[in-house]
Design an enzyme around this catalytic site. Structure first.
Site, PDB file in Angstrom:
ATOM      1  N   THR A 131       0.960  -1.045  -0.069  1.00 56.50           N
ATOM      2  CA  THR A 131       0.002  -0.043   0.005  1.00 56.50           C
ATOM      3  C   THR A 131       0.934   1.120  -0.142  1.00 56.50           C
ATOM      4  OG1 THR A 131       0.011   0.030   2.541  1.00 56.50           O
ATOM      5  CG2 THR A 131      -1.820  -1.014   1.333  1.00 56.50           C
ATOM      6  N   ASP A 132       0.574   2.364  -0.323  1.00 59.42           N
ATOM      7  CA  ASP A 132       1.138   3.850  -0.197  1.00 59.42           C
ATOM      8  C   ASP A 132       1.833   3.940   1.020  1.00 59.42           C
ATOM      9  OD1 ASP A 132       0.274   4.429  -2.371  1.00 59.42           O
ATOM     10  OD2 ASP A 132      -1.371   5.453  -2.214  1.00 59.42           O
ATOM     11  N   CYS A 133       1.423   3.534   2.373  1.00 60.09           N
ATOM     12  CA  CYS A 133       1.902   3.477   3.592  1.00 60.09           C
ATOM     13  C   CYS A 133       2.758   2.326   3.879  1.00 60.09           C
ATOM     14  CB  CYS A 133       0.940   3.867   4.702  1.00 60.09           C
ATOM     15  SG  CYS A 133      -0.508   2.838   4.669  1.00 60.09           S
ATOM     16  N   TYR A 134       2.550   1.195   3.285  1.00 59.14           N
ATOM     17  CA  TYR A 134       3.280   0.161   3.511  1.00 59.14           C
ATOM     18  C   TYR A 134       3.817  -0.577   2.243  1.00 59.14           C
ATOM     19  CZ  TYR A 134       1.171  -0.011   8.115  1.00 59.14           C
ATOM     20  OH  TYR A 134       0.793   0.385   9.481  1.00 59.14           O
ATOM     21  N   PRO A 135       4.855   0.144   1.645  1.00 58.31           N
ATOM     22  CA  PRO A 135       5.371  -0.291   0.330  1.00 58.31           C
ATOM     23  C   PRO A 135       6.316  -1.608   0.303  1.00 58.31           C
ATOM     24  CG  PRO A 135       6.660   1.620   1.500  1.00 58.31           C
ATOM     25  CD  PRO A 135       5.888   1.277   2.428  1.00 58.31           C
TER      26      PRO A 135
END
Length: 389
Positions: A131-135
């Site tokens: 995800t954007d916060c967990y790349p």
């Protein structure tokens, strides 16, 4: 006669009189309930038995870049990762995954929990949801109990108040959560230490409740809630002890403080992994009634003999047998002498109660007032409406 606050004051000043449940029963035979109630402040109980409905909450700490773990293995054992990004739940009965054609490894979550408690390194392999916060997509490392944030046991069902005696009246060996049961009633297995077991000595849970401080795996733990499959409405003898599986407790405790001597992974052939766990519960002597209930002996406790050869939830039984008879190593079933053995360790159960006694005598373990009672009115709800077999 006493309050917990008064008992704790005596513990803190190392004046408390503490007996194990076994010692108390002997003392009652010598001088009677009334005298023992005057003499004793705390009674310690213990068990060391398989408790497969156990597991560990683990927080790994965030990586850089961060990862939102959605699949994870610890030493090849799958763990649940369906909540926080690096929060995991390692079930004691989760088995090592093997590739097709590989031999089954007799190892599971209980063994990994034991290794972490012992300070051994454990391999981590994780896959993330990007995800954007967990790349980050993958992560691999080695951890120990000192390199992770939280590591605590949170066990949904421990401390069965009573259990069954397993036998096999069929024609082939059966491999069960009690271990192998040989055909034609060739052996029997039980899984409760009897008169020294915690919940046999407080049959109506008048002393043990939510917030009770306990010995858990060699560290300090607490009663968190009623356990799963909690069934206090089980039929009971006049002494209030149940004739089969009854009350259970959910337990919690910091695994970083525990000792691998009291937390051991185990494996039941052709069944799967589990966890041998030492649990000790202190009982404050608040009245003569406490001593009277703790004076119960193995001859006053019974368990049902259940035939595992019938593949149903409700299986036929061969009646009830006392724990005194079970501990002789032989029982009689329909006129046949049958060998019987415990899967619980009676020796280690005694040692748990003895170690807890030493903690209290040393002033390092005080008692807690329960913040709420455990329900004694819970019914048992099976899933029978849509049964297919």
């Amino acid at each position: 006669m006493r309050t917990i606050a008064e008992i704790n004051e005596k513990i803190s000043s190392k004046r408390a009189v503490v007996l194990t449940a076994e010692e108390l029963k002997t003392r009652v035979e010598e001088v009677g309930v009334t005298q023992v109630a005057k003499e004793v402040d705390v009674i310690t109980t213990g068990t060391f038995e398989p408790m497969e409905s156990s597991g560990a909450i683990i927080n790994l700490g965030h990586t850089d870049p961060p990862i939102k773990i959605r699949r994870c293995w610890l030493d090849g054992v799958p763990v649940y990762s369906g909540f926080g990004a690096v929060d995991l739940y390692l079930g004691a009965s989760s088995a090592v995954e093997v590739m097709e054609g590989e031999e089954v490894r007799e190892r599971g979550g209980g063994h990994v929990i034991e290794d972490l408690i012992a300070g051994k390194p454990v391999h981590v392999r994780a896959q993330g949801q990007v995800t954007d916060c967990y790349p980050r997509a993958t992560f691999e490392t080695t951890i120990t109990r000192d390199t992770i944030n939280q590591f605590y046991l949170f066990n949904p069902r421990n401390l069965y108040q009573n259990f069954i005696v397993g036998v096999n009246g069929g024609d082939r060996p059966l491999f069960t959560y009690l271990g192998p049961l040989q055909p034609r009633l060739s052996n029997a297995v039980y899984s409760n230490p009897g008169a020294i077991s915690p919940l046999f000595n407080d049959p109506d849970l008048q002393l043990i409740g939510i917030g009770t401080r306990i010995f858990l795996g060699g560290g300090i733990g607490y009663v968190a809630w009623e356990g799963t499959q909690h069934f206090p409405l089980q039929k009971r003898l006049p002494n209030r002890t149940p004739i089969g599986p009854a009350a259970t407790l959910a337990l919690i405790g910091d695994a970083k403080q525990m000792d691998a001597r009291w937390v051991r992974g185990c494996y039941f052939k052709n069944y799967g992994p589990s966890l041998m766990l030492g649990v000790g519960v202190p009982l404050p002597v608040l009245s003569e009634e406490v001593v009277a209930k703790c004076a119960v002996s193995d001859k006053d406790l019974v368990a049902p003999i259940v035939d595992f050869s019938i593949p149903r939830r409700v299986r036929p039984t061969f009646g009830l047998v006392s724990y005194a008879q079970l501990k002789t190593g032989r029982i009689i079933i329909e006129g046949k002498t049958v060998r019987v053995a415990p899967v619980v360790s009676i020796l280690f159960s005694r040692q748990v109660a003895q170690e807890l006694k030493q903690w209290i005598q040393a002033g390092t373990f005080t008692l807690t007032e329960p913040v709420a009672q455990i329900s004694m009115e819970r019914s048992f709800l099976p899933q029978d409406r849509w049964t297919e077999f």
